[in-house]
Scaffold this active site. Structure first.
Site, PDB file in Angstrom:
ATOM      1  N   HIS A   1     -14.560  14.435 -30.274  1.00 44.65           N
ATOM      2  CA  HIS A   1     -14.029  14.405 -29.097  1.00 44.65           C
ATOM      3  C   HIS A   1     -14.964  14.719 -27.940  1.00 44.65           C
ATOM      4  CE1 HIS A   1     -13.916  18.296 -29.113  1.00 44.65           C
ATOM      5  NE2 HIS A   1     -12.761  18.898 -30.328  1.00 44.65           N
TER       6      HIS A   1
ATOM      7  N   ASN B   1     -14.156  30.557 -23.877  1.00 47.00           N
ATOM      8  CA  ASN B   1     -12.542  31.228 -23.696  1.00 47.00           C
ATOM      9  C   ASN B   1     -13.685  32.130 -23.378  1.00 47.00           C
ATOM     10  OD1 ASN B   1     -11.539  33.784 -25.079  1.00 47.00           O
ATOM     11  ND2 ASN B   1     -11.029  32.325 -25.912  1.00 47.00           N
TER      12      ASN B   1
ATOM     13  N   ARG C   1      -0.459  29.884 -15.822  1.00 42.97           N
ATOM     14  CA  ARG C   1      -2.216  29.709 -15.782  1.00 42.97           C
ATOM     15  C   ARG C   1      -2.905  29.631 -14.651  1.00 42.97           C
ATOM     16  NH1 ARG C   1      -2.798  23.416 -17.046  1.00 42.97           N
ATOM     17  NH2 ARG C   1      -5.098  24.185 -16.793  1.00 42.97           N
TER      18      ARG C   1
ATOM     19  N   ARG D   1     -11.249  35.351 -12.975  1.00 42.38           N
ATOM     20  CA  ARG D   1     -12.235  34.463 -14.589  1.00 42.38           C
ATOM     21  C   ARG D   1     -12.825  34.206 -12.950  1.00 42.38           C
ATOM     22  NH1 ARG D   1     -10.754  29.141 -16.648  1.00 42.38           N
ATOM     23  NH2 ARG D   1     -10.462  27.745 -14.844  1.00 42.38           N
TER      24      ARG D   1
ATOM     25  N   ASN E   1     -10.686  28.793  -6.132  1.00 43.71           N
ATOM     26  CA  ASN E   1     -10.972  27.545  -6.425  1.00 43.71           C
ATOM     27  C   ASN E   1     -10.961  26.507  -7.981  1.00 43.71           C
ATOM     28  OD1 ASN E   1     -12.980  25.318  -7.311  1.00 43.71           O
ATOM     29  ND2 ASN E   1     -14.477  26.743  -8.333  1.00 43.71           N
TER      30      ASN E   1
ATOM     31  N   SER F   1     -10.469  23.341 -10.345  1.00 37.87           N
ATOM     32  CA  SER F   1     -10.740  21.784 -10.368  1.00 37.87           C
ATOM     33  C   SER F   1     -10.208  20.539  -9.066  1.00 37.87           C
ATOM     34  CB  SER F   1     -11.079  21.153 -11.914  1.00 37.87           C
ATOM     35  OG  SER F   1      -9.803  21.390 -12.091  1.00 37.87           O
TER      36      SER F   1
END
Ligand SMILES: [Fe+2]
Length: 547
Positions: free
Chosen positions: A11, A290, A422, A471, A501, A503
């Site tokens: 993939h 991860n 999320r 993160r 920030n 995407s």
């Protein structure tokens, strides 16, 4: 020496070009074809090549296929065995091997003028390893973990003077990557794609099945590990894509996540000892995305430094395969940054704006203009320089927002059509990192989680996850001066050295790559400012204040 790297087998098809030891270009096919992950991760698609990405890499360097010294393909069919003997339940796996064997001919068809004899097969995990170990200037131990390669799911090794020595390798069917993929599927997400959602979900649960998982999944004495077959349904009901998410699901995710971290720590410690105490660990393979596990390896493992390849998933094997072949012919330069994809000149960007008949301006500083909009709680589409290689937006194709408003997370997840559990991540100027966060520093590629210091949690609620972590991407003046300037302006206005920030994309789509895609996103989502290179397009002056 000119080496084109190709990943096509499982993939995330991608291409990368290394010329005289320098990475000239690298990009994932999805950014061109606009199909997320490039293709479905099934044996039937193994023949599909990253044709568009490969053609662009060559064009970027002004090369033709006939100018290449080698094409490095990140899978070696000569190492393969039939699926049954590997303990895999995959009756069509032989198609992958057949297609891989014919890859030289397929490639010659896709890149007219290429001599099929130039194609070299690089073992899958050697390609992953090279993408990490050859990216740092010093000797390093290297740990690769993914779903699978030809016959293994892991490689532990050491790079000395650019030469890899393999120390251990775990054969299939034992695979920590496939374990996590299986769980991803059981929880109603898309496997080989949504594993990061499971990691996010894990922080909502308690690891109540940890004792069972410790029985089923464990490291061994030889640097490898055992993963027994797990009946997931006995622990939590299978969930469908639109099914209800229960505490049981979160507890299961938490249990597997914690066990994964423990086993990875065991493997890291073994690798350290076996390498003779090399100070740096480099990592690649999908499992190295991860960032919770990575942070634990950095904090609790024996290494002084942990460096993770930002394109740690299979797309990064295009780069690794090319580096591996290039290294055999000479030295290669360390990794200089993930901005290896397409970029446009100011003139080209302005021509695109004119063609779209958008009202735009060229402010004295686009960094200051963006900071002003962000300070007013606006959302900014930030399109600058070359696009990123790998799954993370790192200030080139980013959607930015104010970190101080707790509603920002809901707004951003709405814009992007994402699940509300999320988290969204912060970027911070490197010199301010230690005031606000604890943990791995520097973190320019957003591959570790960090603790938010207690006094900052309420000031930046949008980026503080339910477990008190974030993160972080550290932004350095030397490598990202424009992003650093934007962050400095934002701090001047708000007192906050942090910006949200994520995407630059909308739900289910690959990240924006071209200026036109940036304008399409601007037109279809409630974005207040499009910062397209040095140019500013404001929502209010484009559409009026329609809210
Ligand atoms: Fe892989």
């Amino acid at each position: 020496m000119r080496v084109l790297g190709i990943n096509a087998i499982f993939h995330d098809p991608a291409a990368a070009l290394v010329v005289d030891g320098r990475v000239v270009a690298a990009a994932e096919e999805e950014r061109f074809s606009r199909r997320k992950h490039g293709k479905r991760p099934v044996p039937f698609s193994a023949w599909e090549l990253p044709e568009l990405a490969a053609a662009w890499c060559l064009a970027e360097a002004g090369l033709k296929p006939g100018d290449l010294d080698a094409v490095a393909y990140s899978f070696d069919p000569g190492l393969s065995r039939d699926a049954e003997s590997l303990g895999l339940d995959d009756p069509w796996d032989h198609l992958r091997v057949d297609y891989a064997r014919r890859a030289p001919q397929f490639l010659a068809g896709a890149l007219p003028g290429l001599d099929p004899e130039q194609v070299r097969f690089v073992p899958h995990h050697v390609a992953h390893a090279a993408s990490a170990g050859l990216s740092v200037p010093e000797d390093s131990a290297v740990l690769v973990l993914d779903g699978r390669g030809e016959v293994a799911s892991h490689l532990a090794g050491v790079y000395r003077d650019g030469q890899l020595t393999t120390l251990a390798s775990q054969e299939l069917p034992h695979s920590l990557g496939l374990l996590y993929e299986d769980l991803t599927r059981h929880l109603g997400f898309l496997h080989s794609s949504d594993e990061y959602k499971v990691m996010a979900l894990a922080s909502y649960g308690r690891p109540k099945y940890l004792d069972l998982l410790r029985e089923w999944v464990h490291a061994d004495e030889d640097g490898g590990f055992t993963v027994e077959r797990i009946e997931w349904a006995a622990l939590a009901k299978a969930r469908t894509a639109d099914g209800e998410m229960t505490d049981d699901h979160a507890d299961l995710a938490s249990s597997v996540q914690v066990r994964l971290e423990e086993v990875l720590l065991d493997l890291a410690r073994w690798t350290y000892e076996a390498s003779g105490g090399v100070k740096t660990l480099t990592m690649a393979g999908g499992t190295a995305l991860n960032c919770v596990a990575n942070a634990r390896i950095a904090a609790e493992g024996p290494f002084d430094r942990v460096w993770v390849q930002p394109a740690a998933g299979d797309s990064g094997t295009a780069l690794g395969a090319a580096l591996s072949v290039a290294r055999a012919g000479g030295t290669v330069a360390p990794f200089a940054g993930a901005d290896l994809g397409r970029g446009w000149s100011d003139e080209q960007l302005e021509a695109e704006l004119k063609r779209a008949a958008l009202p735009y301006s060229r402010p004295p500083s686009i960094a200051a203009e963006a900071a002003r909009v962000l300070a007013g709680n606006g959302i900014v589409a930030w399109y600058q320089g070359r696009s990123e290689y790998g799954p993370r937006a790192l200030g080139h194709r980013s959607l930015l927002a104010h970190p101080g408003d707790a509603d920002t997370q809901t707004r951003m997840n709405d814009v992007k059509g994402r699940e509300q559990f999320r988290p969204i991540a912060p970027m911070v100027r490197a010199e301010r990192f230690a005031d606000i966060f604890e943990g791995v520093y520097p973190s320019p590629y957003m591959l570790f989680v960090h603790k938010v210091k207690p006094e900052w949690k309420d000031r930046i609620p949008a980026v503080t996850h339910v477990d008190g972590t974030a993160r972080v991407q550290t932004v350095h003046n030397e490598t990202e001066p424009l992003v650093a300037a934007m962050l400095a302006e934002f701090e001047q206005l708000t007192g906050l050295p942090v910006v949200v920030n994520t995407s630059l994309n909308t739900a289910g789509r690959p990240m924006v790559d071209t200026p036109r895609e940036a304008m399409e996103l601007f037109g279809s989502a409630p974005v207040d400012l499009l910062a397209l290179g040095p140019f500013a397009v404001h929502r209010a002056s484009t559409f009026g204040d329609g809210r």
